[in-house]
Motif scaffolding. Structure first.
Motif, PDB file in Angstrom:
ATOM      1  N   TRP A 116       0.700  -1.125  -0.028  1.00 53.82           N
ATOM      2  CA  TRP A 116      -0.066   0.021   0.171  1.00 53.82           C
ATOM      3  C   TRP A 116       0.886   1.114  -0.156  1.00 53.82           C
ATOM      4  O   TRP A 116       0.517   2.231  -0.798  1.00 53.82           O
ATOM      5  CB  TRP A 116      -0.901  -0.004   1.313  1.00 53.82           C
ATOM      6  CG  TRP A 116      -1.903   1.282   1.345  1.00 53.82           C
ATOM      7  CD1 TRP A 116      -2.026   2.183   0.437  1.00 53.82           C
ATOM      8  CD2 TRP A 116      -2.644   1.317   2.705  1.00 53.82           C
ATOM      9  NE1 TRP A 116      -2.780   3.079   1.035  1.00 53.82           N
ATOM     10  CE2 TRP A 116      -3.439   2.559   2.145  1.00 53.82           C
ATOM     11  CE3 TRP A 116      -2.824   0.767   3.880  1.00 53.82           C
ATOM     12  CZ2 TRP A 116      -4.064   3.270   3.084  1.00 53.82           C
ATOM     13  CZ3 TRP A 116      -3.808   1.322   4.735  1.00 53.82           C
ATOM     14  CH2 TRP A 116      -4.358   2.643   4.228  1.00 53.82           C
ATOM     15  N   THR A 150       1.140   4.115  -3.361  1.00 50.59           N
ATOM     16  CA  THR A 150       0.661   5.281  -2.991  1.00 50.59           C
ATOM     17  C   THR A 150       1.750   6.376  -2.880  1.00 50.59           C
ATOM     18  O   THR A 150       1.625   7.673  -3.424  1.00 50.59           O
ATOM     19  CB  THR A 150       0.075   5.344  -1.494  1.00 50.59           C
ATOM     20  OG1 THR A 150       0.615   5.162  -0.548  1.00 50.59           O
ATOM     21  CG2 THR A 150      -1.528   4.797  -1.631  1.00 50.59           C
ATOM     22  N   VAL A 194      -0.337   3.845 -11.781  1.00 46.65           N
ATOM     23  CA  VAL A 194      -1.661   3.803 -12.340  1.00 46.65           C
ATOM     24  C   VAL A 194      -1.434   2.593 -13.281  1.00 46.65           C
ATOM     25  O   VAL A 194      -0.770   2.483 -14.288  1.00 46.65           O
ATOM     26  CB  VAL A 194      -1.687   4.877 -13.136  1.00 46.65           C
ATOM     27  CG1 VAL A 194      -3.097   4.799 -14.302  1.00 46.65           C
ATOM     28  CG2 VAL A 194      -1.871   6.304 -12.308  1.00 46.65           C
ATOM     29  N   PHE A 198      -4.038  -0.049 -14.489  1.00 46.18           N
ATOM     30  CA  PHE A 198      -5.752  -0.550 -14.346  1.00 46.18           C
ATOM     31  C   PHE A 198      -6.388   0.442 -13.331  1.00 46.18           C
ATOM     32  O   PHE A 198      -7.440   0.912 -13.326  1.00 46.18           O
ATOM     33  CB  PHE A 198      -5.921  -1.955 -14.454  1.00 46.18           C
ATOM     34  CG  PHE A 198      -5.532  -2.657 -15.585  1.00 46.18           C
ATOM     35  CD1 PHE A 198      -6.076  -2.572 -16.889  1.00 46.18           C
ATOM     36  CD2 PHE A 198      -4.510  -3.343 -15.501  1.00 46.18           C
ATOM     37  CE1 PHE A 198      -5.679  -3.303 -17.939  1.00 46.18           C
ATOM     38  CE2 PHE A 198      -3.753  -3.969 -16.715  1.00 46.18           C
ATOM     39  CZ  PHE A 198      -4.638  -4.124 -17.840  1.00 46.18           C
ATOM     40  N   VAL A 199      -5.748   0.117 -11.994  1.00 49.22           N
ATOM     41  CA  VAL A 199      -6.347   0.885 -10.932  1.00 49.22           C
ATOM     42  C   VAL A 199      -5.510   2.084 -10.486  1.00 49.22           C
ATOM     43  O   VAL A 199      -4.286   1.899 -10.721  1.00 49.22           O
ATOM     44  CB  VAL A 199      -6.460  -0.087  -9.808  1.00 49.22           C
ATOM     45  CG1 VAL A 199      -7.054   0.469  -8.354  1.00 49.22           C
ATOM     46  CG2 VAL A 199      -7.172  -1.305  -9.977  1.00 49.22           C
ATOM     47  N   ARG A 200      -6.172   3.407 -10.328  1.00 50.90           N
ATOM     48  CA  ARG A 200      -5.353   4.434 -10.034  1.00 50.90           C
ATOM     49  C   ARG A 200      -5.002   4.665  -8.636  1.00 50.90           C
ATOM     50  O   ARG A 200      -6.184   4.741  -7.866  1.00 50.90           O
ATOM     51  CB  ARG A 200      -6.159   5.674 -10.537  1.00 50.90           C
ATOM     52  CG  ARG A 200      -6.527   5.567 -12.156  1.00 50.90           C
ATOM     53  CD  ARG A 200      -7.239   6.693 -12.610  1.00 50.90           C
ATOM     54  NE  ARG A 200      -8.598   6.712 -12.116  1.00 50.90           N
ATOM     55  CZ  ARG A 200      -9.468   7.597 -11.985  1.00 50.90           C
ATOM     56  NH1 ARG A 200      -9.265   8.917 -12.853  1.00 50.90           N
ATOM     57  NH2 ARG A 200     -10.423   7.608 -11.579  1.00 50.90           N
ATOM     58  N   PHE A 201      -3.947   4.874  -8.075  1.00 46.98           N
ATOM     59  CA  PHE A 201      -3.486   5.028  -6.894  1.00 46.98           C
ATOM     60  C   PHE A 201      -3.140   6.663  -6.593  1.00 46.98           C
ATOM     61  O   PHE A 201      -2.474   6.940  -5.599  1.00 46.98           O
ATOM     62  CB  PHE A 201      -2.479   4.120  -6.617  1.00 46.98           C
ATOM     63  CG  PHE A 201      -2.901   2.664  -6.262  1.00 46.98           C
ATOM     64  CD1 PHE A 201      -3.476   2.406  -5.228  1.00 46.98           C
ATOM     65  CD2 PHE A 201      -2.685   1.955  -7.471  1.00 46.98           C
ATOM     66  CE1 PHE A 201      -3.856   0.933  -5.035  1.00 46.98           C
ATOM     67  CE2 PHE A 201      -3.238   0.333  -7.177  1.00 46.98           C
ATOM     68  CZ  PHE A 201      -3.825   0.022  -6.020  1.00 46.98           C
ATOM     69  N   VAL A 250      -5.227   7.928  -3.696  1.00 44.92           N
ATOM     70  CA  VAL A 250      -5.558   7.085  -2.593  1.00 44.92           C
ATOM     71  C   VAL A 250      -4.498   7.600  -1.348  1.00 44.92           C
ATOM     72  O   VAL A 250      -3.408   7.609  -1.623  1.00 44.92           O
ATOM     73  CB  VAL A 250      -5.235   5.589  -2.988  1.00 44.92           C
ATOM     74  CG1 VAL A 250      -5.261   4.668  -1.719  1.00 44.92           C
ATOM     75  CG2 VAL A 250      -6.234   5.185  -4.025  1.00 44.92           C
TER      76      VAL A 250
END
Length: 302
Positions: free
Chosen positions: A69, A73, A78, A80-83, A86
């Motif tokens: 995590w 962050t 980035v 597929f899922v954008r952090f 977050v």
């Protein structure tokens, strides 16, 4: 009149060779020395080796999760899922240190716990006896089961408008939705436990002259307890899901409302804090139910 010469002891009647072979009387065995601290520690480790291993693996997995995590962050990955938006674990921790001293945040948690306690307790009080009765009496099962099967697939969010119309206050409607969320898993698992009771045990109790109340208490209820506690555990998880949904839609207080309010105010760290608080509260509730199950069913832990 007896004389000392006429009194013979058992040793006097034994041959000298037998006395020589017998040897001296064995000395008293000294008491065993108490086990040392190291021996007790080793014994405790062997008894709890499996639990310690599971705890160590769990701690390692949590540390690995926090590390991943933090890296995602920190570098704004980035894929597929954008952090990009977050919050990092350090930002969430800073938000936690601020919120823990805020009476409003503690009030949100206490109100959610109170709603869970009331709704889940009502669901257990109604669902467990109803499931036992439906599992024992076929007529009751035929009357109630179709209605329960129609209502059971309806999600908790769909009940929010109806609950607002049914109950005069938001507090009562939220408790009602929490009750519905936990009621059906408890009912279904209790019914499943009743269906698995060995009929041979029931006939044996009847042949011994047991009445219906005794059969319920001594046969059906103990045999169904594992499935009842499974239903209670599942029902607690669904109760938290239902509660958070109700608090986000119609609540003004509670940890679900806190999370939704943080999203509305674009406070990303508070969103993650609310989610973690929900997970910790749900985990604690499930652990309490499992602990109660081990106390009620000690034979299951062996």
């Amino acid at each position: 009149m007896s004389s000392p010469a006429l009194v013979r002891h058992p040793e006097d009647s034994m041959p000298a060779t037998a006395i020589a072979e017998a040897g001296p009387a064995p000395a008293a065995t000294p008491p065993a020395a108490p086990a040392s601290f190291g021996t007790l520690t080793l014994r405790w480790y062997r008894l709890n080796q499996g639990r310690l291993r599971a705890t160590a693996i769990g701690i390692a997995s949590l540390i690995a999760f926090l590390l991943v995590w933090h890296l995602l962050t920190t570098y704004r990955v980035v894929f597929f899922v954008r952090f990009t938006n977050v919050p990092s674990p350090l930002a969430v921790y800073a938000s936690f240190t601020t919120a823990i001293h805020d009476p409003k945040f503690l009030m949100h948690i206490l109100l959610s716990c109170r709603r869970i306690f009331i709704g889940f307790s009502l669901a257990a009080i109604v669902g467990v006896p109803l499931g036992l009765i439906m599992g024992r009496f076929k007529l009751v099962h035929e009357v109630i089961f179709p209605v329960a099967e129609v209502l059971r697939p309806i999600p908790a969010i769909a009940w929010v408008p109806m609950a607002i119309m049914l109950w005069p206050t938001n507090e009562q409607s939220i408790v009602f939705i929490t009750f519905l969320g936990s009621f059906f898993p408890i009912l279904v698992n209790t019914l499943h436990g009743m269906s698995l009771v060995d009929p041979v045990l029931v006939r044996a109790a009847q042949c011994l002259g047991a009445r219906e109340r005794s059969i319920f208490r001594e046969v059906y209820f103990p045999a169904s307890l594992p499935h009842i506690f499974t239903g209670l555990t599942v029902g607690m998880g669904v109760a938290w899901v239902s509660l958070i949904a109700a608090e986000m839609i119609s609540g003004q207080y509670g940890i679900g409302y806190f999370t939704w309010e943080a999203y509305s105010l674009v406070q990303y760290a508070d969103i993650a804090l609310g989610m973690i608080a929900i997970g910790v509260l749900g985990l604690g509730s499930s652990l309490l139910i499992r602990g109660a199950g081990q106390l009620v069913m000690p034979w299951r832990s062996t």
